[in-house]
Design a protein around this motif. Structure first.
Motif, PDB file in Angstrom:
ATOM      1  N   MET A 169      12.376  -2.017   4.023  1.00 52.82           N
ATOM      2  CA  MET A 169      13.040  -1.003   2.971  1.00 52.82           C
ATOM      3  C   MET A 169      13.672  -1.289   1.725  1.00 52.82           C
ATOM      4  O   MET A 169      13.154  -0.984   0.626  1.00 52.82           O
ATOM      5  N   ALA A 170      14.267  -2.601   1.865  1.00 55.35           N
ATOM      6  CA  ALA A 170      14.809  -3.154   0.548  1.00 55.35           C
ATOM      7  C   ALA A 170      13.600  -3.625  -0.483  1.00 55.35           C
ATOM      8  O   ALA A 170      13.805  -3.342  -1.669  1.00 55.35           O
ATOM      9  N   ALA A 171      12.693  -4.266   0.124  1.00 60.30           N
ATOM     10  CA  ALA A 171      11.589  -4.456  -0.911  1.00 60.30           C
ATOM     11  C   ALA A 171      10.869  -3.153  -1.407  1.00 60.30           C
ATOM     12  O   ALA A 171      10.599  -3.430  -2.550  1.00 60.30           O
ATOM     13  N   LEU A 172      10.710  -2.268  -0.672  1.00 60.71           N
ATOM     14  CA  LEU A 172      10.099  -1.054  -1.290  1.00 60.71           C
ATOM     15  C   LEU A 172      11.214  -0.546  -2.276  1.00 60.71           C
ATOM     16  O   LEU A 172      10.587   0.154  -3.384  1.00 60.71           O
ATOM     17  N   HIS A 207       0.802  -1.379  -0.008  1.00 61.75           N
ATOM     18  CA  HIS A 207      -0.006   0.098  -0.012  1.00 61.75           C
ATOM     19  C   HIS A 207       1.055   1.309   0.072  1.00 61.75           C
ATOM     20  O   HIS A 207       0.314   2.204   0.203  1.00 61.75           O
ATOM     21  N   VAL A 208       2.190   1.450  -0.159  1.00 59.67           N
ATOM     22  CA  VAL A 208       2.925   2.269  -0.058  1.00 59.67           C
ATOM     23  C   VAL A 208       3.005   2.620  -1.856  1.00 59.67           C
ATOM     24  O   VAL A 208       3.247   1.889  -2.566  1.00 59.67           O
ATOM     25  N   VAL A 268      10.786   3.040  -4.168  1.00 61.75           N
ATOM     26  CA  VAL A 268      10.513   4.079  -3.086  1.00 61.75           C
ATOM     27  C   VAL A 268      12.039   4.589  -2.634  1.00 61.75           C
ATOM     28  O   VAL A 268      13.048   3.825  -2.422  1.00 61.75           O
ATOM     29  N   ASP A 269      12.024   5.959  -2.394  1.00 62.28           N
ATOM     30  CA  ASP A 269      13.454   6.406  -1.597  1.00 62.28           C
ATOM     31  C   ASP A 269      13.183   6.099  -0.203  1.00 62.28           C
ATOM     32  O   ASP A 269      12.288   6.794   0.489  1.00 62.28           O
ATOM     33  N   ALA A 270      13.644   4.903   0.376  1.00 61.56           N
ATOM     34  CA  ALA A 270      13.242   4.541   1.628  1.00 61.56           C
ATOM     35  C   ALA A 270      14.544   4.795   2.507  1.00 61.56           C
ATOM     36  O   ALA A 270      15.571   4.460   2.152  1.00 61.56           O
ATOM     37  N   TYR A 326       5.141   8.848   3.611  1.00 58.59           N
ATOM     38  CA  TYR A 326       4.824   7.921   4.478  1.00 58.59           C
ATOM     39  C   TYR A 326       6.019   7.820   5.648  1.00 58.59           C
ATOM     40  O   TYR A 326       7.186   7.791   5.330  1.00 58.59           O
ATOM     41  N   ALA A 327       5.436   7.541   6.738  1.00 56.54           N
ATOM     42  CA  ALA A 327       6.497   7.256   8.038  1.00 56.54           C
ATOM     43  C   ALA A 327       5.640   5.846   8.481  1.00 56.54           C
ATOM     44  O   ALA A 327       4.495   5.804   8.648  1.00 56.54           O
ATOM     45  N   ILE A 328       6.649   5.020   8.610  1.00 54.75           N
ATOM     46  CA  ILE A 328       6.397   3.447   8.966  1.00 54.75           C
ATOM     47  C   ILE A 328       7.019   3.004  10.338  1.00 54.75           C
ATOM     48  O   ILE A 328       8.092   3.407  10.532  1.00 54.75           O
ATOM     49  N   LEU A 329       5.882   2.873  11.093  1.00 57.84           N
ATOM     50  CA  LEU A 329       6.299   2.291  12.598  1.00 57.84           C
ATOM     51  C   LEU A 329       5.520   0.807  12.835  1.00 57.84           C
ATOM     52  O   LEU A 329       4.337   0.798  13.246  1.00 57.84           O
TER      53      LEU A 329
END
Length: 201
Positions: A37-40, A19-20, A46-48, A87-90
């Motif tokens: 992060m690697a998958a995104l 969903h990102v 995605v700039d993770a 997005y911020a992810i927690l």
């Protein structure tokens, strides 16, 4: 996103990854070894970026070529500019923070949207362990004994919903997991082991 990459992720991370938006900017707080992060990065462009408290996990993430710094969500998020990320992810970190309300405020300041996932301490097996055994549960999703657990805030799905409502925070999406499978919203506070929320101001 590539199906094999998603299957390798933990179930709550799979939901987040799915969903990102491709090409967006994301900050993963408590990013562990950087698997999400690697998958995104690899499959959605995605700039993770990441922040992680454990030095070993930071080293593992950096070895993957990821941009991760060592830091503590309770104190180091203040250094990030407002609206720096889409997005911020927690993920599976909220219950370990000293001041989860302040951490959530920081997430929503830093990112336009925030993904938050956490174990549901009102899950029926947790309730049964306390009711019938009189002891803090040790389950597949809460595998550590009470004296060694990093979990210091035991929240439930209904607690989190009430928190969002009291602060007029909008829920854009919510997913509930029983084991590795999605379950319906019906009685989720009783039936779901994990929850994933997508929220915004």
């Amino acid at each position: 996103m590539n199906g094999q990459a998603l299957l390798a992720l933990r179930p709550d991370l799979r939901i987040i990854a799915d969903h990102v938006a491709p090409g967006s900017r994301a900050l993963d707080i408590g990013c562990g070894d950087g698997a999400l992060m690697a998958a995104l990065r690899d499959h959605a462009g995605v700039d993770a970026r990441g922040i992680e408290i454990d030095a070993g996990n930071v080293a593992s993430a950096v070895a993957r070529g990821l941009s991760v710094v060592q830091g503590d969500a309770d104190v180091d998020l203040a250094g990030y500019p407002s609206n720096a990320f889409d997005y911020a992810i927690l993920s599976q970190t909220l219950q370990t923070t000293r001041a989860p309300d302040k951490v959530l405020d920081e997430l929503l300041r830093i990112g336009g949207r925030a993904f938050v996932s956490f174990p549901n301490f009102a899950y029926w097996r947790v309730r049964a362990s306390l009711l019938w055994g009189g002891r803090m549960p040790v389950t597949r999703t809460l595998p550590v004994a009470w004296y060694a657990t990093p979990n210091i805030h035991h929240l439930t799905i209904d607690d989190f919903r009430a928190f969002l409502k009291a602060r007029a925070i909008v829920t854009e999406g919510a997913w509930f997991l029983n084991g590795d499978r999605l379950t319906s919203e019906w009685a989720a506070n009783f039936r779901a082991e994990h929850a994933v929320f997508l929220i915004r101001r």
